[in-house]
Motif scaffolding. Structure first.
Motif, PDB file in Angstrom:
ATOM      1  N   TYR A 125       0.822  -1.205   0.000  1.00  0.00           N
ATOM      2  CA  TYR A 125       0.000   0.000   0.000  1.00  0.00           C
ATOM      3  C   TYR A 125       0.857   1.256   0.000  1.00  0.00           C
ATOM      4  O   TYR A 125       2.069   1.202   0.200  1.00  0.00           O
ATOM      5  CB  TYR A 125      -0.942   0.008   1.217  1.00  0.00           C
ATOM      6  CG  TYR A 125      -0.271   0.372   2.531  1.00  0.00           C
ATOM      7  CD1 TYR A 125       0.506  -0.545   3.224  1.00  0.00           C
ATOM      8  CD2 TYR A 125      -0.395   1.666   3.061  1.00  0.00           C
ATOM      9  CE1 TYR A 125       1.124  -0.192   4.414  1.00  0.00           C
ATOM     10  CE2 TYR A 125       0.215   2.014   4.257  1.00  0.00           C
ATOM     11  CZ  TYR A 125       0.977   1.081   4.927  1.00  0.00           C
ATOM     12  OH  TYR A 125       1.596   1.423   6.098  1.00  0.00           O
ATOM     13  N   ARG A 179       8.166   3.766  -4.639  1.00  0.00           N
ATOM     14  CA  ARG A 179       8.158   2.785  -3.536  1.00  0.00           C
ATOM     15  C   ARG A 179       7.090   1.715  -3.760  1.00  0.00           C
ATOM     16  O   ARG A 179       7.309   0.537  -3.492  1.00  0.00           O
ATOM     17  CB  ARG A 179       7.945   3.503  -2.199  1.00  0.00           C
ATOM     18  CG  ARG A 179       8.139   2.584  -1.007  1.00  0.00           C
ATOM     19  CD  ARG A 179       8.137   3.334   0.294  1.00  0.00           C
ATOM     20  NE  ARG A 179       6.881   4.032   0.503  1.00  0.00           N
ATOM     21  CZ  ARG A 179       6.682   4.959   1.441  1.00  0.00           C
ATOM     22  NH1 ARG A 179       7.670   5.305   2.245  1.00  0.00           N
ATOM     23  NH2 ARG A 179       5.514   5.547   1.585  1.00  0.00           N
ATOM     24  N   LYS A 223       6.474  -2.031   1.920  1.00  0.00           N
ATOM     25  CA  LYS A 223       5.283  -1.454   2.572  1.00  0.00           C
ATOM     26  C   LYS A 223       4.107  -2.426   2.434  1.00  0.00           C
ATOM     27  O   LYS A 223       3.168  -2.206   1.662  1.00  0.00           O
ATOM     28  CB  LYS A 223       4.979  -0.075   1.961  1.00  0.00           C
ATOM     29  CG  LYS A 223       4.165   0.828   2.894  1.00  0.00           C
ATOM     30  CD  LYS A 223       4.285   2.269   2.464  1.00  0.00           C
ATOM     31  CE  LYS A 223       3.364   3.227   3.188  1.00  0.00           C
ATOM     32  NZ  LYS A 223       3.518   3.293   4.618  1.00  0.00           N
ATOM     33  N   GLU A 258      12.719   2.808  13.765  1.00  0.00           N
ATOM     34  CA  GLU A 258      11.783   3.823  13.256  1.00  0.00           C
ATOM     35  C   GLU A 258      10.562   3.845  14.159  1.00  0.00           C
ATOM     36  O   GLU A 258      10.510   3.138  15.164  1.00  0.00           O
ATOM     37  CB  GLU A 258      11.398   3.510  11.808  1.00  0.00           C
ATOM     38  CG  GLU A 258      10.667   2.194  11.644  1.00  0.00           C
ATOM     39  CD  GLU A 258      10.249   1.888  10.208  1.00  0.00           C
ATOM     40  OE1 GLU A 258      10.111   2.825   9.401  1.00  0.00           O
ATOM     41  OE2 GLU A 258      10.041   0.697   9.909  1.00  0.00           O
ATOM     42  N   HIS A 292       4.595   4.271  12.556  1.00  0.00           N
ATOM     43  CA  HIS A 292       4.195   4.684  11.205  1.00  0.00           C
ATOM     44  C   HIS A 292       4.935   5.955  10.786  1.00  0.00           C
ATOM     45  O   HIS A 292       4.417   6.776  10.030  1.00  0.00           O
ATOM     46  CB  HIS A 292       2.680   4.853  11.080  1.00  0.00           C
ATOM     47  CG  HIS A 292       2.072   5.942  11.911  1.00  0.00           C
ATOM     48  ND1 HIS A 292       2.411   6.172  13.209  1.00  0.00           N
ATOM     49  CD2 HIS A 292       1.138   6.875  11.599  1.00  0.00           C
ATOM     50  CE1 HIS A 292       1.700   7.200  13.669  1.00  0.00           C
ATOM     51  NE2 HIS A 292       0.934   7.658  12.711  1.00  0.00           N
ATOM     52  N   THR A 293       6.175   6.070  11.283  1.00  0.00           N
ATOM     53  CA  THR A 293       6.999   7.256  11.008  1.00  0.00           C
ATOM     54  C   THR A 293       8.478   6.842  10.973  1.00  0.00           C
ATOM     55  O   THR A 293       8.824   5.767  11.448  1.00  0.00           O
ATOM     56  CB  THR A 293       6.848   8.293  12.142  1.00  0.00           C
ATOM     57  OG1 THR A 293       7.219   7.668  13.372  1.00  0.00           O
ATOM     58  CG2 THR A 293       5.428   8.838  12.257  1.00  0.00           C
ATOM     59  N   VAL A 298       9.308   8.489   2.331  1.00  0.00           N
ATOM     60  CA  VAL A 298       9.360   9.557   1.325  1.00  0.00           C
ATOM     61  C   VAL A 298       9.746  10.873   2.012  1.00  0.00           C
ATOM     62  O   VAL A 298      10.577  11.635   1.515  1.00  0.00           O
ATOM     63  CB  VAL A 298       7.989   9.669   0.617  1.00  0.00           C
ATOM     64  CG1 VAL A 298       7.910  10.940  -0.220  1.00  0.00           C
ATOM     65  CG2 VAL A 298       7.742   8.432  -0.243  1.00  0.00           C
ATOM     66  N   THR A 299       9.162  11.129   3.167  1.00  0.00           N
ATOM     67  CA  THR A 299       9.448  12.377   3.889  1.00  0.00           C
ATOM     68  C   THR A 299      10.886  12.367   4.408  1.00  0.00           C
ATOM     69  O   THR A 299      11.563  13.398   4.411  1.00  0.00           O
ATOM     70  CB  THR A 299       8.450  12.549   5.055  1.00  0.00           C
ATOM     71  OG1 THR A 299       7.177  12.059   4.644  1.00  0.00           O
ATOM     72  CG2 THR A 299       8.334  13.993   5.478  1.00  0.00           C
ATOM     73  N   SER A 334       4.415  11.089   5.837  1.00  0.00           N
ATOM     74  CA  SER A 334       3.637  11.838   4.848  1.00  0.00           C
ATOM     75  C   SER A 334       2.564  12.685   5.517  1.00  0.00           C
ATOM     76  O   SER A 334       2.334  13.818   5.113  1.00  0.00           O
ATOM     77  CB  SER A 334       2.975  10.875   3.865  1.00  0.00           C
ATOM     78  OG  SER A 334       3.963  10.196   3.158  1.00  0.00           O
TER      79      SER A 334
HETATM   80  N1  PDD Z   1       3.199   5.436   7.262  1.00  0.00           N
HETATM   81  N2  PDD Z   1       7.804   4.007   8.708  1.00  0.00           N
HETATM   82  C1  PDD Z   1       6.645   3.312   8.697  1.00  0.00           C
HETATM   83  C2  PDD Z   1       6.598   1.980   9.364  1.00  0.00           C
HETATM   84  C3  PDD Z   1       5.505   3.863   8.065  1.00  0.00           C
HETATM   85  O1  PDD Z   1       4.354   3.163   8.045  1.00  0.00           O
HETATM   86  C4  PDD Z   1       5.590   5.139   7.474  1.00  0.00           C
HETATM   87  C5  PDD Z   1       4.423   5.764   6.767  1.00  0.00           C
HETATM   88  C6  PDD Z   1       6.826   5.823   7.527  1.00  0.00           C
HETATM   89  C7  PDD Z   1       7.001   7.179   6.895  1.00  0.00           C
HETATM   90  O2  PDD Z   1       7.006   7.079   5.476  1.00  0.00           O
HETATM   91  P1  PDD Z   1       6.523   8.296   4.552  1.00  0.00           P
HETATM   92  O3  PDD Z   1       7.352   9.465   4.903  1.00  0.00           O
HETATM   93  O4  PDD Z   1       6.769   7.791   3.187  1.00  0.00           O
HETATM   94  O5  PDD Z   1       5.063   8.524   4.841  1.00  0.00           O
HETATM   95  C8  PDD Z   1       7.901   5.229   8.134  1.00  0.00           C
HETATM   96  C9  PDD Z   1       1.993   5.876   6.573  1.00  0.00           C
HETATM   97  C10 PDD Z   1       1.773   7.343   6.715  1.00  0.00           C
HETATM   98  C11 PDD Z   1       0.836   5.023   7.005  1.00  0.00           C
HETATM   99  O6  PDD Z   1       1.040   3.835   7.205  1.00  0.00           O
HETATM  100  O7  PDD Z   1      -0.281   5.519   7.119  1.00  0.00           O
END
Ligand code: PDD
Length: 280
Positions: free
Chosen positions: A33, A52, A144, A176, A179-180, A203-204, A240
């Protein structure tokens, strides 16, 4: 609630739509996703999310047939139908709809599911409270996938602790967030876990690293310890939906606050990139 749902060509209200029981997303989470921020039909960093997404599909050997242009057209159609000023655009591809067998079913096409959910972004000055938790995940965190049980349990643990986010720690090293991505500023440099199989290549995170390089801020992509986290000049969180922001506590103890000028410079630079792309 999502404003709009889309599943294999059907558009409607998500609560009124259904997915076949045999979609492998249902019983295996066999898919991948992406989640992005959208203003109307404009999506932030869509190309990086596409990169990604197609990497995840390759890693999972899911023969997704839509190319970027076709996928973009579907996503844009969903955003047009939702007509939201600010939303989270989410999409997932699962391997197939087929009777339950662990090995690939050998028939059936991938399924695409899209949601558009109205979102109010947190103001950039809103800081985050973090809690640490053991990283019990597997060695495919760079993909992901839909399988997020440890992330869900960790985030619930954060919520029950009165915090915003859980930070995974593996053998004493920060990987990490649930979700960040997690970074520290120390002595004028940014330190962040390398993009191996222990973290998602955010991505961020990528944008923040590019901004550091453009602003002459040295970057060290190396694992750092929980002690370095709690002693850091600043603790930064990226995703994000959260953008770039800093933490105020880890496990209830105040952190950071010693590199405010540098943090604000990076935050401003990120805000400029975001506004430029969302206005253009
Ligand atoms: N989560 N690490 C994990 C485990 C994540 O699920 C996410 C993003 C990130 C940050 O990635 P990005 O900068 O690409 O959003 C890091 C999204 C927001 C989610 O699962 O809703």
């Amino acid at each position: 609630m999502p404003a709009i749902g889309w599943y294999n060509g059907m558009l409607g209200k998500p609560a009124e739509m259904s997915v076949p029981m045999n979609d492998r997303a249902v019983y295996f989470g066999d898919g991948c996703y992406e989640a992005c921020v959208a203003f109307g039909t404009r999506v932030f960093a869509l190309d990086a999310h596409f990169d990604r997404f197609y990497n995840s599909l390759r890693a999972l050997e899911i023969p997704f047939s839509e190319d970027r242009a076709a996928l973009k057209a579907i996503l844009t159609g969903c955003l047009q139908a939702a007509d939201e000023p600010c939303a989270v655009l989410y999409w997932q591809a699962s391997r197939a709809t087929a009777p339950r067998t662990h090995a690939f079913p050998g028939s059936g096409e991938p399924n695409l599911l899209v949601t558009v959910t109205p979102k109010t972004l947190l103001p950039p000055e809103r800081t985050l409270r973090l809690v640490t938790t053991e990283d019990v995940r597997y060695a495919m965190c760079n993909v992901k996938t839909l399988n997020l049980i440890p992330n869900i349990l960790a985030n619930e643990h954060a919520k029950r602790s009165g915090a915003d986010e859980a930070v995974f720690v593996r053998s004493g090293f920060v990987t990490e967030g649930s979700h960040t991505n997690v970074h520290i500023l120390q002595d004028g440099a940014l330190i962040t876990h390398p993009t191996d199989n222990r973290i998602l290549p955010g991505v961020t995170r990528r944008i923040l690293l590019d901004l550091c390089r453009e602003n002459g801020v040295p970057v060290a992509e190396r694992p750092f310890t929980t002690k370095e986290l709690t002693n850091a000049d600043e603790v930064l969180i990226t995703s994000s939906t959260l953008g770039v922001r800093r933490a105020e506590t880890v496990d209830g103890v105040p952190v950071g606050g010693r590199a405010e000028t540098l943090y604000k410079r990076l935050l401003t630079a990120y805000g400029e990139v975001f506004s430029r792309e969302m206005r253009a």
